[in-house]
Design an enzyme around this catalytic site. Structure first.
Site, PDB file in Angstrom:
ATOM      1  N   SER A 145       0.740  -1.171  -0.001  1.00 54.92           N
ATOM      2  CA  SER A 145      -0.047  -0.012  -0.014  1.00 54.92           C
ATOM      3  C   SER A 145       0.825   1.170   0.095  1.00 54.92           C
ATOM      4  O   SER A 145       1.969   1.089   0.322  1.00 54.92           O
ATOM      5  CB  SER A 145      -0.810  -0.207   1.347  1.00 54.92           C
ATOM      6  OG  SER A 145      -1.537   1.316   1.487  1.00 54.92           O
ATOM      7  N   TYR A 158      -1.744  -0.642  10.343  1.00 51.72           N
ATOM      8  CA  TYR A 158      -1.817  -1.029   9.005  1.00 51.72           C
ATOM      9  C   TYR A 158      -0.491  -0.739   8.413  1.00 51.72           C
ATOM     10  O   TYR A 158       0.123  -1.256   7.590  1.00 51.72           O
ATOM     11  CB  TYR A 158      -2.987  -0.231   8.385  1.00 51.72           C
ATOM     12  CG  TYR A 158      -3.151  -0.643   6.968  1.00 51.72           C
ATOM     13  CD1 TYR A 158      -3.682  -1.977   6.598  1.00 51.72           C
ATOM     14  CD2 TYR A 158      -2.919   0.232   5.869  1.00 51.72           C
ATOM     15  CE1 TYR A 158      -3.730  -2.187   5.199  1.00 51.72           C
ATOM     16  CE2 TYR A 158      -3.487   0.107   4.375  1.00 51.72           C
ATOM     17  CZ  TYR A 158      -3.509  -1.102   4.445  1.00 51.72           C
ATOM     18  OH  TYR A 158      -3.849  -1.764   3.032  1.00 51.72           O
TER      19      TYR A 158
HETATM   20  P1  NAP Z   1     -11.051  -6.609   0.596  1.00 49.98           P
HETATM   21  O1  NAP Z   1     -12.065  -6.184  -0.482  1.00 49.98           O
HETATM   22  O2  NAP Z   1     -11.213  -6.370   2.067  1.00 49.98           O
HETATM   23  O3  NAP Z   1     -10.651  -8.074   0.740  1.00 49.98           O
HETATM   24  C1  NAP Z   1      -9.562  -8.558   1.228  1.00 49.98           C
HETATM   25  C2  NAP Z   1      -9.303  -9.993   0.727  1.00 49.98           C
HETATM   26  O4  NAP Z   1      -8.327 -10.524   1.901  1.00 49.98           O
HETATM   27  C3  NAP Z   1     -10.718 -10.736   0.611  1.00 49.98           C
HETATM   28  O5  NAP Z   1     -10.538 -11.615   0.032  1.00 49.98           O
HETATM   29  C4  NAP Z   1     -10.508 -11.761   2.157  1.00 49.98           C
HETATM   30  O6  NAP Z   1     -11.230 -12.949   1.798  1.00 49.98           O
HETATM   31  C5  NAP Z   1      -9.005 -11.905   2.294  1.00 49.98           C
HETATM   32  N1  NAP Z   1      -8.441 -12.191   3.582  1.00 49.98           N
HETATM   33  C6  NAP Z   1      -8.710 -11.181   4.814  1.00 49.98           C
HETATM   34  N2  NAP Z   1      -8.340 -12.107   5.999  1.00 49.98           N
HETATM   35  C7  NAP Z   1      -7.771 -13.163   5.359  1.00 49.98           C
HETATM   36  C8  NAP Z   1      -7.425 -14.446   5.919  1.00 49.98           C
HETATM   37  N3  NAP Z   1      -7.369 -14.303   7.474  1.00 49.98           N
HETATM   38  N4  NAP Z   1      -7.230 -15.441   5.398  1.00 49.98           N
HETATM   39  C9  NAP Z   1      -7.395 -15.258   4.086  1.00 49.98           C
HETATM   40  N5  NAP Z   1      -7.787 -14.449   3.235  1.00 49.98           N
HETATM   41  C10 NAP Z   1      -8.261 -13.284   3.978  1.00 49.98           C
HETATM   42  O7  NAP Z   1      -9.728  -5.437   0.291  1.00 49.98           O
HETATM   43  P2  NAP Z   1      -9.035  -5.038  -0.811  1.00 49.98           P
HETATM   44  O8  NAP Z   1      -9.511  -3.750  -1.060  1.00 49.98           O
HETATM   45  O9  NAP Z   1      -9.516  -5.790  -2.241  1.00 49.98           O
HETATM   46  O10 NAP Z   1      -7.528  -5.340  -0.627  1.00 49.98           O
HETATM   47  C11 NAP Z   1      -6.803  -6.101  -1.087  1.00 49.98           C
HETATM   48  C12 NAP Z   1      -5.217  -5.706  -0.693  1.00 49.98           C
HETATM   49  O11 NAP Z   1      -4.769  -4.754  -1.350  1.00 49.98           O
HETATM   50  C13 NAP Z   1      -4.918  -5.691   0.630  1.00 49.98           C
HETATM   51  O12 NAP Z   1      -3.674  -6.309   1.259  1.00 49.98           O
HETATM   52  C14 NAP Z   1      -4.932  -4.445   1.029  1.00 49.98           C
HETATM   53  O13 NAP Z   1      -4.252  -3.927   2.237  1.00 49.98           O
HETATM   54  C15 NAP Z   1      -4.416  -3.638  -0.303  1.00 49.98           C
HETATM   55  N6  NAP Z   1      -4.652  -2.324  -0.455  1.00 49.98           N
HETATM   56  C16 NAP Z   1      -6.158  -2.154  -0.741  1.00 49.98           C
HETATM   57  C17 NAP Z   1      -6.382  -0.616  -0.847  1.00 49.98           C
HETATM   58  C18 NAP Z   1      -7.558  -0.080  -1.356  1.00 49.98           C
HETATM   59  O14 NAP Z   1      -7.842   0.899  -1.444  1.00 49.98           O
HETATM   60  N7  NAP Z   1      -8.541  -1.048  -1.415  1.00 49.98           N
HETATM   61  C19 NAP Z   1      -5.343   0.248  -1.045  1.00 49.98           C
HETATM   62  C20 NAP Z   1      -3.898  -0.280  -0.857  1.00 49.98           C
HETATM   63  C21 NAP Z   1      -3.678  -1.573  -0.674  1.00 49.98           C
HETATM   64  P3  NAP Z   1     -11.971 -13.496   2.914  1.00 49.98           P
HETATM   65  O15 NAP Z   1     -12.665 -12.674   3.718  1.00 49.98           O
HETATM   66  O16 NAP Z   1     -12.883 -14.513   2.059  1.00 49.98           O
HETATM   67  O17 NAP Z   1     -10.967 -14.598   3.714  1.00 49.98           O
END
Ligand code: NAP
Length: 259
Positions: A145, A158
């Site tokens: 991130s 985070y």
């Molecule tokens: P999201 O919609 O909340 O999805 C998170 C994913 O991680 C889900 O598929 C969830 O699946 C999985 N997950 C969470 N805890 C888990 C566990 N204990 N075991 C296995 N899987 C787990 O998040 P997103 O926005 O797509 O973000 C994805 C990545 O990008 C993350 O690393 C986040 O920090 C990073 N990121 C996001 C943003 C943003 O603005 N959205 C910006 C920068 C970086 P289940 O709940 O099915 O387990």
């Protein structure tokens, strides 16, 4: 998981049940990878599998809690037995909040974020690296991130986990590059997924004001960058922290008058 493909390269995508991970899995499946979809929500993984299979993809759901080291070991053994060693590993699973001031962060939430965001990445990298070395090829992308490069109020836990992911990715790049393996951290800014949808509307509006391109990124744009980082033209990109944030981090003081 059912059968094994003899030809298609295998990619593992964690956090594939929704958001950025689902978009990455969709793009890699479209490109002909055999994609392992890893997350906890088995029903969501199965729905994605059905959608991608209908579009001609070959994908395999692998339900697993990345915070449970025992479950991760079992899942990885199943994966290796069915599909062999992946050529691509995308550590995307991550937890964002809760977002508290430093003195309000509980030991439990600190531990939970580190278990998924850092230990989850470490466990999969430790498993994959010797196997990728043996096959002489590997592409690892760890989704960090911009909070892996900068700080932000109420984001200490985070930010600490994502800084760890960036440092870990660089160290892997230095240590394993000689074996045909590259490892990069991808540092998105604000991407429109459920994680961001949970934010207060006023916060979303304030963020948009500060993002030079005046919009949030899309999961498909992140998937496109992952696709480049695991594709044929990125072999010399190793140990980078690739920022894609619409210019947010490039203009920290541009709303102040010049002097
Ligand atoms: P999201 O919609 O909340 O999805 C998170 C994913 O991680 C889900 O598929 C969830 O699946 C999985 N997950 C969470 N805890 C888990 C566990 N204990 N075991 C296995 N899987 C787990 O998040 P997103 O926005 O797509 O973000 C994805 C990545 O990008 C993350 O690393 C986040 O920090 C990073 N990121 C996001 C943003 C943003 O603005 N959205 C910006 C920068 C970086 P289940 O709940 O099915 O387990």
């Amino acid at each position: 998981m059912e059968t094994q493909s003899k030809q298609a390269p295998v990619a593992v995508v964690t956090g594939a049940s929704r958001g950025i991970g689902a978009a990455i899995a969709t793009e890699l499946a479209r490109q002909g990878f055999e994609v392992v979809l890893l997350a906890r929500d088995e029903a969501a993984l199965t729905r994605l599998q059905e959608r991608l299979t209908a579009a001609g993809g070959r994908v395999w759901p692998l339900a697993c809690d990345l915070a449970d080291e025992g479950a991760v070991g079992v899942a990885l053994s199943r994966l290796e037995a069915k599909l062999g060693v992946p050529r691509v590993l995308v550590n995307n699973a991550g937890v964002g909040g809760p977002f508290h001031r430093v003195d309000e962060v509980s030991a439990a939430e600190w531990e939970q974020l580190f278990d998924v965001n850092v230990k989850g990445v470490r466990n999969l990298c430790q498993w994959a690296l010797p196997r990728m070395k043996a096959q002489g090829y590997g592409r690892i992308v760890n989704i960090a991130s911009i909070m892996g490069l900068f700080g932000g109020a109420q984001s200490s836990t985070y930010a600490a986990t994502k800084h760890a992911v960036v440092g870990y990715s660089k160290a892997i790049a230095a240590e394993w590059g000689a074996y045909g393996i590259t490892c990069n951290a991808l540092c998105p800014g604000y991407i429109d997924t459920e994680m961001l949808a949970k934010a207060d509307p006023a916060v979303r509006a304030r963020l948009l004001e500060r993002i030079p391109v005046k919009r949030f990124g899309t999961p498909e744009e992140v998937a496109g960058m992952v696709s480049f980082l695991v594709g044929p033209f990125s072999g010399y990109v190793n140990g980078s922290a690739v920022v894609m944030d619409g210019g947010l981090s490039a203009h920290l003081a541009s709303d102040l008058p010049a002097f």
